[in-house]
Motif scaffolding. Structure first.
Motif, PDB file in Angstrom:
ATOM      1  N   VAL A  64       0.854  -1.195   0.000  1.00  0.00           N
ATOM      2  CA  VAL A  64       0.000   0.000   0.000  1.00  0.00           C
ATOM      3  C   VAL A  64       0.890   1.246   0.000  1.00  0.00           C
ATOM      4  N   THR A  65       0.750   2.053  -1.041  1.00  0.00           N
ATOM      5  CA  THR A  65       1.544   3.280  -1.175  1.00  0.00           C
ATOM      6  C   THR A  65       0.618   4.487  -1.145  1.00  0.00           C
ATOM      7  N   ILE A  66       1.193   5.655  -0.839  1.00  0.00           N
ATOM      8  CA  ILE A  66       0.413   6.896  -0.789  1.00  0.00           C
ATOM      9  C   ILE A  66       1.062   7.921  -1.703  1.00  0.00           C
ATOM     10  N   VAL A  67       0.248   8.536  -2.546  1.00  0.00           N
ATOM     11  CA  VAL A  67       0.699   9.632  -3.411  1.00  0.00           C
ATOM     12  C   VAL A  67      -0.350  10.726  -3.355  1.00  0.00           C
ATOM     13  N   GLY A  68       0.051  11.912  -2.866  1.00  0.00           N
ATOM     14  CA  GLY A  68      -0.887  13.024  -2.789  1.00  0.00           C
ATOM     15  C   GLY A  68      -2.090  12.721  -1.911  1.00  0.00           C
ATOM     16  N   GLY A  69      -1.921  11.898  -0.885  1.00  0.00           N
ATOM     17  CA  GLY A  69      -3.025  11.571   0.010  1.00  0.00           C
ATOM     18  C   GLY A  69      -3.906  10.442  -0.486  1.00  0.00           C
ATOM     19  N   ARG A  80       7.449   8.801 -12.072  1.00  0.00           N
ATOM     20  CA  ARG A  80       6.759   9.517 -10.989  1.00  0.00           C
ATOM     21  C   ARG A  80       5.271   9.181 -11.078  1.00  0.00           C
ATOM     22  N   LEU A  81       4.784   8.442 -10.098  1.00  0.00           N
ATOM     23  CA  LEU A  81       3.391   8.001 -10.134  1.00  0.00           C
ATOM     24  C   LEU A  81       2.429   9.187 -10.145  1.00  0.00           C
ATOM     25  N   SER A  82       2.798  10.267  -9.460  1.00  0.00           N
ATOM     26  CA  SER A  82       1.920  11.445  -9.420  1.00  0.00           C
ATOM     27  C   SER A  82       1.700  12.016 -10.815  1.00  0.00           C
ATOM     28  N   ARG A  83       2.782  12.104 -11.598  1.00  0.00           N
ATOM     29  CA  ARG A  83       2.649  12.656 -12.950  1.00  0.00           C
ATOM     30  C   ARG A  83       1.914  11.693 -13.878  1.00  0.00           C
ATOM     31  N   ARG A  84       2.166  10.401 -13.702  1.00  0.00           N
ATOM     32  CA  ARG A  84       1.481   9.417 -14.548  1.00  0.00           C
ATOM     33  C   ARG A  84      -0.025   9.449 -14.335  1.00  0.00           C
ATOM     34  N   LEU A  85      -0.446   9.677 -13.073  1.00  0.00           N
ATOM     35  CA  LEU A  85      -1.872   9.636 -12.752  1.00  0.00           C
ATOM     36  C   LEU A  85      -2.493  11.022 -12.669  1.00  0.00           C
ATOM     37  N   GLY A  86      -1.682  12.059 -12.894  1.00  0.00           N
ATOM     38  CA  GLY A  86      -2.216  13.413 -12.928  1.00  0.00           C
ATOM     39  C   GLY A  86      -2.675  13.939 -11.584  1.00  0.00           C
ATOM     40  N   CYS A 106      11.895   2.238 -11.680  1.00  0.00           N
ATOM     41  CA  CYS A 106      11.698   2.734 -10.315  1.00  0.00           C
ATOM     42  C   CYS A 106      10.441   3.591 -10.269  1.00  0.00           C
ATOM     43  N   LEU A 107       9.536   3.213  -9.405  1.00  0.00           N
ATOM     44  CA  LEU A 107       8.290   3.939  -9.228  1.00  0.00           C
ATOM     45  C   LEU A 107       8.447   4.861  -8.020  1.00  0.00           C
ATOM     46  N   LEU A 108       8.248   6.163  -8.208  1.00  0.00           N
ATOM     47  CA  LEU A 108       8.407   7.131  -7.135  1.00  0.00           C
ATOM     48  C   LEU A 108       7.050   7.439  -6.504  1.00  0.00           C
ATOM     49  N   VAL A 109       6.940   7.172  -5.196  1.00  0.00           N
ATOM     50  CA  VAL A 109       5.708   7.468  -4.449  1.00  0.00           C
ATOM     51  C   VAL A 109       6.070   8.345  -3.251  1.00  0.00           C
ATOM     52  N   ARG A 112      -5.811   3.117 -18.205  1.00  0.00           N
ATOM     53  CA  ARG A 112      -4.426   2.679 -18.332  1.00  0.00           C
ATOM     54  C   ARG A 112      -3.692   2.771 -16.997  1.00  0.00           C
ATOM     55  N   GLY A 113      -3.006   1.716 -16.650  1.00  0.00           N
ATOM     56  CA  GLY A 113      -2.211   1.697 -15.435  1.00  0.00           C
ATOM     57  C   GLY A 113      -2.935   1.192 -14.204  1.00  0.00           C
ATOM     58  N   VAL A 114      -4.233   0.866 -14.327  1.00  0.00           N
ATOM     59  CA  VAL A 114      -5.015   0.400 -13.179  1.00  0.00           C
ATOM     60  C   VAL A 114      -5.585  -0.980 -13.489  1.00  0.00           C
ATOM     61  N   ALA A 115      -5.317  -1.959 -12.611  1.00  0.00           N
ATOM     62  CA  ALA A 115      -5.764  -3.327 -12.834  1.00  0.00           C
ATOM     63  C   ALA A 115      -7.064  -3.644 -12.121  1.00  0.00           C
ATOM     64  N   GLY A 116      -7.456  -2.830 -11.137  1.00  0.00           N
ATOM     65  CA  GLY A 116      -8.671  -3.087 -10.373  1.00  0.00           C
ATOM     66  C   GLY A 116      -8.667  -2.253  -9.109  1.00  0.00           C
TER      67      GLY A 116
END
Length: 578
Positions: free
Chosen positions: A446-451, A493-499, A523-526, A548-552
Motif C-alpha cells: 500500500v503506497t500513498i501519493v498526494g493523500g 513519478r506516479l503522481s505525474r502518470r496519474l495526474g 523505479c516507481l516514485l511514491v 491505463r495503469g489500473v488493474a482493479g
C-alpha cells in the motif's frame, strides 16, 4: 404426454458433465496406447468409458451418440480379445469418434433449453469407417490420414474449463485429475466428491472476500482498537484466525491441477506433428501443480499458439535433425512449478532455436527498430510478440501469418504475468511464463501519493529504498534515472502518470519502488509507504475497466478504496535502461 428425459435440464447437465469426463479419459488412454506406454487396464478403461457413454446416451434417447459409442465399443472389444491390432490409423478412427461425440455434446449444450431435440451431424461416414476398421484384423493402413489433413487441430484443444467443463456449469470440488480417469483404478466413494455449479463456487469465494474485508475493517476500527478488554481482543483474534482458514479453504476450492491443461496438449502435439510430417514427443512435468481455474482457462490459448510455433517453426524435419546429429524425433517439454508465490510454466523444444539476425532484420524492415539500435538478445526475441510479426518463409495452415504470438503476450499480460525467452541457435528455445497463483486475492504494497492510496502487487516489487542526491541523474533522451546496484533505471513519478499533485517534487523526500514488468526494471516514485496487506481484487466495471495503469480496486482495512496498479502499462513506452 410424459416429458422426454432429455428435456429435464438437470439430467442433461449431469449427462454433459459425466460424458465430458469420459471423453477426456478416452483421449488420454488412446494416446498412451499409441505411444506404447500402456497396460491392459489402459484399453479396458477406454472400453468402459465408451460402454458407459452408450448407456447414458441410450437412457436419454440420444440415439446418434448411442450408436457411435456402440460401434467403437465393439471395435475396442476386438482389440481387447487380440482380434484387432491397434495401430496408428485405428487410433485415429477412435479419436475421431471422440471428436464427433464432443461435437454432439456441444450441440446438446447449445440447444438444451429448447423443446426440440438438438441437431447432430450425420454419423454415416464415421460409422462406415469404424466398421471398416473392425473388419480389418491387421488394422487399417492410412485410412484416416486424409481426414487428419482436413481436421482443424484446434478442435483437439478446446478451451479447458476446469476438467472440460464450460464456465458456470457444474464443476467438482475434488481433483480434476481424478475426474479425467473415472474408469481407471478403484472407484472413489460417491460421498467424497460433491459436484456444484461453478457460479455458486464463485459466489462463495466472493462472499469470503467480503468477509475478509469486514474482518479487516473491524481490526482497524479505532473504537475497537481502544478497547482494553482482553475478551474483545481475544474474540477479534479468533475471528481473524477463522476468517483466514475459511479464505484459505475457499481459494483451495478454486484451484485445479495444471495437468488437466497439459494433457490436452498431448493430443494437439500428436496431430500437429503428423500434419507437418514431423516426429515429436511431448514431455510433461509438474502436472500436480495447482493454480486458479480461471488462469488455467486463460492459459489455453497462449499454450496452443506457442506449441503451434514450436512444431511448425521450432522443430526441424527428421532428415534435417539427423543431418545435424540430433534424434529424428524432436522433443517438446512442458513444465510447471511453484516459485516465489507464482506459477512458472516452461515450454521448451530442442529445435533450431530463434535466429537473432533474421528477427532483427525483419524488425528493421518493418520499422519496429532502427538499424543502429543496440538491443540485447532478450529485447530482440521479444520482437516476435509484435502484431503481425513473422519470419516464416511460407505460410502454412498451422502458423506463419504472424498472428498468435501477440495473442500470447496479451493473454499473459491480462493475467498479470510476464514472458521470458531463452534460445540458442541450433539447440532450441525455452519460453518461461510467470503468472500469479490466483486472480482473486493478492499481496499488495500500500503506497500513498498526494493523500491517495495505491496498491502495488508484491510479486512485481524487487526492492524499496529512499534515494539520495548522488544516485539521481538526468540523461538526455531518457529523462530521470536512478542508480540501483550499479545500474541506471528509469524513474516513473506516479503522481505525474496519474495526474495528481505529489506531496513534494523532490525525489529524495519520497520512496523508490523497484518494479519489474516483462523482464524490464523501473523505479516507481511514491510519497510514502503505508504497509503490506492482502487485498481482494474488485473489478472496476466496464466504465473504468480500460483505464491505463489500473488493474482493479480493493477495499482497505480502514474502509477506503485503493486502486491496484498495473505496472506493465504504467511502465509502457519507457525505454529500457542499458
Amino acid at each position: 404426454m410424459a416429458q422426454a428425459l432429455n428435456q429435464d435440464p438437470q439430467l442433461v447437465e449431469d449427462f454433459l458433465v459425466e460424458a465430458r469426463e469420459h471423453l477426456a479419459n478416452i483421449e488420454a488412454r488412446l494416446l498412451e496406447i499409441e505411444q506404447g506406454a500402456h497396460t491392459p487396464e489402459t484399453l479396458n478403461s477406454a472400453f468402459r468409458s465408451f460402454h458407459t457413454l452408450k448407456g447414458l446416451a441410450g437412457f436419454l434417447e440420444y440415439n446418434v451418440i448411442q450408436e457411435v459409442a456402440h460401434e467403437v465399443e465393439s471395435l475396442l472389444d476386438l482389440a481387447r480379445n487380440d482380434a484387432l491390432q491397434l495401430n496408428g490409423p485405428i487410433v485415429d478412427v477412435v479419436l475421431q469418434s471422440g471428436d464427433f461425440l464432443a461435437s454432439c455434446l456441444r450441440s446438446i449444450e447449445v440447444n438444451k433449453l429448447k423443446a426440440e431435440p438438438p441437431p447432430m451431424e450425420d454419423p454415416a461416414a464415421l460409422l462406415d469407417r469404424i466398421r471398416q476398421a473392425a473388419a480389418t484384423p491387421q488394422g487399417l493402413e492410412g485410412a484416416a490420414d486424409e481426414d487428419l489433413e482436413d481436421r482443424d487441430t484446434s478442435l483437439a484443444m478446446e478451451r479447458p474449463k476446469a476438467g472440460g467443463l464450460e464456465p458456470s456449469r457444474e464443476s467438482s470440488t475434488g481433483s480434476d485429475a481424478a475426474q479425467l480417469e473415472p474408469a481407471a483404478g478403484p472407484k472413489r466413494s460417491e460421498a467424497s466428491l460433491v459436484k456444484i455449479e461453478t457460479g455458486k463456487l464463485e459466489y462463495l469465494v466472493e462472499m469470503v472476500g467480503e468477509l475478509m474485508i469486514a474482518e479487516s475493517m473491524l481490526h482497524h476500527n479505532p473504537d475497537l482498537g481502544e478497547a482494553r478488554s482482553p475478551r474483545v481482543q481475544r474474540d477479534l483474534s479468533q475471528l481473524a484466525r477463522v476468517t483466514a482458514e475459511v479464505q484459505k479453504t475457499a481459494m483451495a476450492m478454486r484451484m485445479v491441477p495444471i495437468g488437466t491443461l497439459f494433457r490436452r496438449m498431448t493430443r494437439l502435439v500428436r496431430d500437429l506433428a503428423r500434419k507437418s510430417g514431423k516426429s515429436a514427443e511431448l514431455e510433461l512435468h509438474g502436472e500436480d501443480v495447482e493454480l486458479d481455474r480461471t488462469i488455467v482457462e486463460e492459459l489455453a490459448d497462449p499454450l496452443v499458439h506457442m506449441l503451434r510455433n514450436a512444431l511448425d517453426h521450432g522443430l526441424e524435419s527428421p532428415a534435417d535433425r539427423e543431418a545435424a546429429g540430433k534424434p529424428a524425433a524432436g522433443k517438446v517439454r512442458l513444465k510447471a512449478a511453484h516459485q516465489a508465490g507464482q506459477i512458472v510454466i516452461e515450454l521448451s523444444d530442442d529445435g533450431r532455436g530463434l535466429d537473432r539476425g533474421r528477427i532483427l532484420a525483419k524488425a528493421v524492415q518493418r520499422g519496429l527498430v532502427s538499424a543502429d539500435a543496440n538491443l540485447s538478445d532478450s529485447d530482440v526475441y521479444h520482437l516476435i510478440f509484435e502484431p503481425g510479426f513473422s519470419t516464416a518463409e511460407k505460410v502454412t495452415d498451422v502458423s506463419g501469418r504472424g498472428v498468435g504470438m501477440d495473442v500470447v503476450r496479451k493473454h499473459v499480460s491480462r493475467l498479470r504475468g510476464r514472458i521470458e525467452i531463452a534460445s540458442a541457435l541450433g539447440q532450441g528455445t525455452t519460453f518461461t511464463l510467470r503468472v500469479p497463483l490466483t486472480l482473486a486475492i493478492i499481496d499488495g504494497l500500500v503506497t500513498i501519493v498526494g493523500g491517495v492510496r495505491y496498491i502495488v502487487p508484491i510479486f512485481a516489487v524487487r526492492e524499496m529504498f529512499r534515494p539520495t542526491p548522488e544516485r539521481l541523474f538526468s540523461v538526455e533522451g531518457r529523462g530521470e534515472m536512478v542508480l540501483v546496484r550499479e545500474r541506471l533505471l528509469p524513474v516513473v513519478r506516479l503522481s505525474r502518470r496519474l495526474g495528481i499533485e505529489a506531496k513534494s517534487e523532490d525525489p529524495c523526500e519520497g520512496v523508490m519502488i523497484v518494479g519489474e514488468s516483462e523482464d524490464r526494471q523501473y523505479c516507481l516514485l511514491v510519497d510514502e509507504l503505508a504497509g503490506k496487506q492482502e487485498v481482494v481484487i474488485k473489478s472496476l466495471g466496464p466504465t473504468f475497466g480500460e483505464v491505463r495503469g489500473v488493474a482493479g480496486g480493493a477495499i482497505l482495512g480502514d474502509g477506503r478504496v485503493g486502486l491496484i496498479l498495473d505496472l506493465a502499462t504504467l511502465f509502457g513506452g519507457i525505454e529500457h535502461a542499458a
